[in-house]
Write a protein that holds these residues in place. Structure first.
Motif, mmCIF file in Angstrom:
data_model
loop_
_atom_site.group_PDB
_atom_site.id
_atom_site.type_symbol
_atom_site.label_atom_id
_atom_site.label_comp_id
_atom_site.label_asym_id
_atom_site.label_seq_id
_atom_site.Cartn_x
_atom_site.Cartn_y
_atom_site.Cartn_z
ATOM 1 N N VAL A 1 1.097 -0.942 -0.541
ATOM 2 C CA VAL A 1 0.167 -0.414 -0.009
ATOM 3 C C VAL A 1 1.249 0.991 0.104
ATOM 4 C CG1 VAL A 1 -1.755 1.531 1.074
ATOM 5 C CG2 VAL A 1 -1.763 -1.217 1.077
ATOM 6 N N GLY A 2 1.775 1.196 0.708
ATOM 7 C CA GLY A 2 3.153 2.303 0.980
ATOM 8 C C GLY A 2 2.901 2.785 -0.405
ATOM 9 N N GLY A 3 3.863 1.772 -0.779
ATOM 10 C CA GLY A 3 4.079 1.458 -2.746
ATOM 11 C C GLY A 3 3.214 2.055 -3.375
ATOM 12 N N LEU A 4 2.075 2.244 -3.609
ATOM 13 C CA LEU A 4 1.683 2.493 -4.368
ATOM 14 C C LEU A 4 0.976 4.098 -3.503
ATOM 15 C CD1 LEU A 4 -1.302 2.615 -6.144
ATOM 16 C CD2 LEU A 4 -2.923 1.421 -4.221
ATOM 17 N N PHE A 5 0.740 4.282 -2.533
ATOM 18 C CA PHE A 5 0.907 5.676 -2.403
ATOM 19 C C PHE A 5 1.972 6.961 -2.857
ATOM 20 C CE2 PHE A 5 -2.170 5.599 1.970
ATOM 21 C CZ PHE A 5 -2.851 4.522 0.901
ATOM 22 N N VAL A 6 2.926 5.843 -2.864
ATOM 23 C CA VAL A 6 4.105 6.759 -3.031
ATOM 24 C C VAL A 6 4.171 7.417 -4.501
ATOM 25 C CG1 VAL A 6 6.137 6.682 -3.579
ATOM 26 C CG2 VAL A 6 5.761 6.697 -1.564
ATOM 27 N N ARG A 8 1.162 7.046 -6.875
ATOM 28 C CA ARG A 8 0.521 7.259 -7.111
ATOM 29 C C ARG A 8 0.565 8.825 -6.586
ATOM 30 N NH1 ARG A 8 -3.786 4.028 -10.116
ATOM 31 N NH2 ARG A 8 -2.353 2.596 -10.561
ATOM 32 N N GLU A 9 1.440 8.537 -5.922
ATOM 33 C CA GLU A 9 1.259 10.479 -5.083
ATOM 34 C C GLU A 9 -0.140 11.237 -4.665
ATOM 35 O OE1 GLU A 9 2.895 13.182 -8.421
ATOM 36 O OE2 GLU A 9 5.164 12.430 -7.254
ATOM 37 N N ILE A 10 -0.437 9.849 -4.016
ATOM 38 C CA ILE A 10 -1.445 10.163 -3.145
ATOM 39 C C ILE A 10 -1.472 9.232 -1.711
ATOM 40 C CG2 ILE A 10 -3.118 9.000 -5.113
ATOM 41 C CD1 ILE A 10 -3.655 6.419 -3.754
ATOM 42 N N SER A 11 -2.530 10.220 -1.061
ATOM 43 C CA SER A 11 -2.438 10.051 0.534
ATOM 44 C C SER A 11 -3.334 9.303 1.196
ATOM 45 C CB SER A 11 -2.915 11.514 0.756
ATOM 46 O OG SER A 11 -3.744 12.209 0.294
ATOM 47 N N GLY A 12 -4.323 8.706 0.306
ATOM 48 C CA GLY A 12 -5.376 7.546 0.433
ATOM 49 C C GLY A 12 -5.811 6.703 -0.615
ATOM 50 N N ALA A 13 -6.675 6.080 0.378
ATOM 51 C CA ALA A 13 -7.088 5.311 -0.628
ATOM 52 C C ALA A 13 -8.609 4.001 -0.193
ATOM 53 C CB ALA A 13 -6.519 4.364 -1.784
ATOM 54 N N PRO A 14 -9.529 4.195 -1.259
ATOM 55 C CA PRO A 14 -10.916 2.873 -0.667
ATOM 56 C C PRO A 14 -10.812 1.546 -0.588
ATOM 57 C CG PRO A 14 -11.802 4.290 -2.574
ATOM 58 C CD PRO A 14 -10.246 4.817 -2.242
ATOM 59 N N VAL A 15 -10.736 1.184 0.941
ATOM 60 C CA VAL A 15 -10.779 -0.692 0.452
ATOM 61 C C VAL A 15 -12.295 -1.037 0.671
ATOM 62 C CG1 VAL A 15 -10.041 -2.004 1.602
ATOM 63 C CG2 VAL A 15 -9.171 -0.108 2.370
ATOM 64 N N VAL A 16 -12.166 -1.779 -1.446
ATOM 65 C CA VAL A 16 -13.571 -2.089 -1.121
ATOM 66 C C VAL A 16 -13.648 -3.467 -1.193
ATOM 67 C CG1 VAL A 16 -13.877 -0.319 -3.329
ATOM 68 C CG2 VAL A 16 -12.697 -2.509 -3.929
ATOM 69 N N ASP A 17 -14.811 -3.877 -1.060
ATOM 70 C CA ASP A 17 -15.278 -5.442 -1.191
ATOM 71 C C ASP A 17 -15.516 -6.974 -2.258
ATOM 72 O OD1 ASP A 17 -17.835 -5.220 -2.194
ATOM 73 O OD2 ASP A 17 -18.538 -5.894 -0.117
ATOM 74 N N ASP A 18 -15.986 -7.598 -2.588
ATOM 75 C CA ASP A 18 -15.549 -7.958 -4.012
ATOM 76 C C ASP A 18 -16.637 -8.132 -5.103
ATOM 77 O OD1 ASP A 18 -13.631 -9.585 -3.210
ATOM 78 O OD2 ASP A 18 -14.910 -11.503 -2.246
ATOM 79 N N LEU A 175 7.898 10.045 6.525
ATOM 80 C CA LEU A 175 7.919 8.942 6.851
ATOM 81 C C LEU A 175 7.708 7.783 5.809
ATOM 82 C CD1 LEU A 175 6.093 9.962 10.703
ATOM 83 C CD2 LEU A 175 8.790 9.522 9.963
ATOM 84 N N VAL A 176 6.241 7.582 5.411
ATOM 85 C CA VAL A 176 6.118 6.919 4.228
ATOM 86 C C VAL A 176 7.501 6.842 3.393
ATOM 87 C CG1 VAL A 176 4.471 5.904 2.174
ATOM 88 C CG2 VAL A 176 3.577 6.672 4.377
ATOM 89 N N GLU A 177 7.534 7.984 2.734
ATOM 90 C CA GLU A 177 8.310 7.568 1.514
ATOM 91 C C GLU A 177 10.049 7.250 1.786
ATOM 92 O OE1 GLU A 177 8.731 11.226 -0.694
ATOM 93 O OE2 GLU A 177 7.178 11.312 -1.082
ATOM 94 N N SER A 178 10.296 6.894 2.927
ATOM 95 C CA SER A 178 11.470 6.945 4.317
ATOM 96 C C SER A 178 11.540 5.631 3.762
ATOM 97 C CB SER A 178 11.727 7.835 5.567
ATOM 98 O OG SER A 178 12.981 7.544 5.505
ATOM 99 N N HIS A 179 10.245 4.988 5.214
ATOM 100 C CA HIS A 179 10.029 3.296 5.031
ATOM 101 C C HIS A 179 9.940 2.618 4.100
ATOM 102 C CE1 HIS A 179 7.253 0.256 6.921
ATOM 103 N NE2 HIS A 179 8.721 0.233 7.011
ATOM 104 N N GLN A 180 9.800 3.317 2.859
ATOM 105 C CA GLN A 180 9.452 2.564 1.332
ATOM 106 C C GLN A 180 10.740 2.538 0.841
ATOM 107 O OE1 GLN A 180 6.168 0.819 1.755
ATOM 108 N NE2 GLN A 180 6.291 1.012 -0.016
ATOM 109 N N ASN A 181 11.710 3.301 1.144
ATOM 110 C CA ASN A 181 13.057 3.314 0.408
ATOM 111 C C ASN A 181 13.665 2.482 0.948
ATOM 112 O OD1 ASN A 181 12.056 5.304 -1.095
ATOM 113 N ND2 ASN A 181 12.876 7.595 -0.203
ATOM 114 N N ALA A 182 13.703 2.499 2.738
ATOM 115 C CA ALA A 182 14.305 1.431 3.452
ATOM 116 C C ALA A 182 14.574 0.206 2.397
ATOM 117 C CB ALA A 182 14.024 2.348 4.665
#
Length: 265
Positions: A1-6, A8-18, A175-182
């Motif tokens: 999820v963190g990789g997707l945010f970085v 796409r340059e977004i800060s949130g996304a809905p979680v959907v069911d089937d 913080l998210v980008e730092s975590h993803q880079n690490a």
């Protein structure tokens, strides 16, 4: 999820069911909290916030602004008549709308009803800003920063030197980008290794994470000027400075949404 945010340059996304219906929403706040508690790496379903603020795709921007104002949330999921996700609208989207229409002088109803009273080009950021500003010093660790952001329920803070002079801004995005880079570096070094726990990113000071060329506004700047700056530079908050450069407030996209909801446009 963190990789997707970085990516796409977004800060949130809905979680959907089937069926495509929203069951939650995951944000950078959720990722930072998960990393603090469990070292990160869990699925969106584990870290998401189950509460989802939704509006029908026929809702007005006034309805959206009022919902954001009353709940203190930064993004609202737009659903179709069938209840499936049709899109998402954020406080930043409202900023873009305000900057575009104020510049043209074409703010539509219902906001236009009181536009002549306090137009965005004249309203001062000092009337909207948060006077209580949480600031951090350059040597504060990323772990301490994460705790501050979560405890204060904020997404970013100015970084200041002694005397309150701003030298940058640091946020959950950093913080998210730092975590993803690490994590990426750990994966390159140990492709088959366990990336949790010991492979967590180092506890770097915020002066290694912050944006040094922080965009800011003076206390007498207009709301339109602030909204335009945020849109142009892709930021969600602006330190408000005195003429000598000291931080005296913070203006966020949510503050502007609340202003819109109050009808003070």
């Amino acid at each position: 999820v963190g990789g997707l945010f970085v990516a796409r340059e977004i800060s949130g996304a809905p979680v959907v069911d089937d069926t495509g219906r929203p069951i939650g929403i995951v944000s950078k706040s959720d990722l930072v909290r998960d990393h603090q508690r469990a070292g990160g790496g869990r699925t969106a379903g584990h870290v998401m916030t189950a509460f989802v603020a939704t509006v029908p795709d026929t809702a007005s921007l006034s309805d959206v602004a009022e919902l954001m104002s009353s709940t203190g949330i930064h993004r609202v999921v737009v659903v179709s008549a069938k209840g499936t996700v049709a899109g998402i609208i954020s406080t930043f989207d409202l900023l873009k709308w305000l900057a575009e229409h104020s510049e043209r002088g074409t703010i539509p109803p219902p906001f236009a009803l009181v536009r002549a009273r306090v137009p965005a080009a004249r309203a001062s950021v000092s009337s909207l800003m948060r006077a209580r500003v949480v600031c951090v010093e350059p040597k504060v660790s990323s772990a301490q920063l994460a705790t501050i952001l979560l405890d204060e329920q904020i997404s970013g803070v100015p970084v200041v030197e002694r005397g309150g002079f701003s030298i940058g801004v640091v946020s959950k995005t950093d913080l998210v980008e730092s975590h993803q880079n690490a994590l990426h570096a750990a994966l390159v070094l140990e492709p088959d290794g366990d990336l949790s726990g010991s492979d967590a990113p180092p506890d770097a000071p915020v002066n290694e994470l912050m944006t040094r060329t922080a965009i800011s506004v003076r206390e007498h700047s207009s709301v339109l000027r602030a909204a335009t700056l945020m849109v142009e530079h892709g930021v969600h908050r602006l330190p408000v400075l005195t003429d000598d450069g000291r931080v005296i407030g913070l203006l966020t996209a949510l503050d502007v949404a609340r202003w819109l909801a109050a009808g003070d446009v």
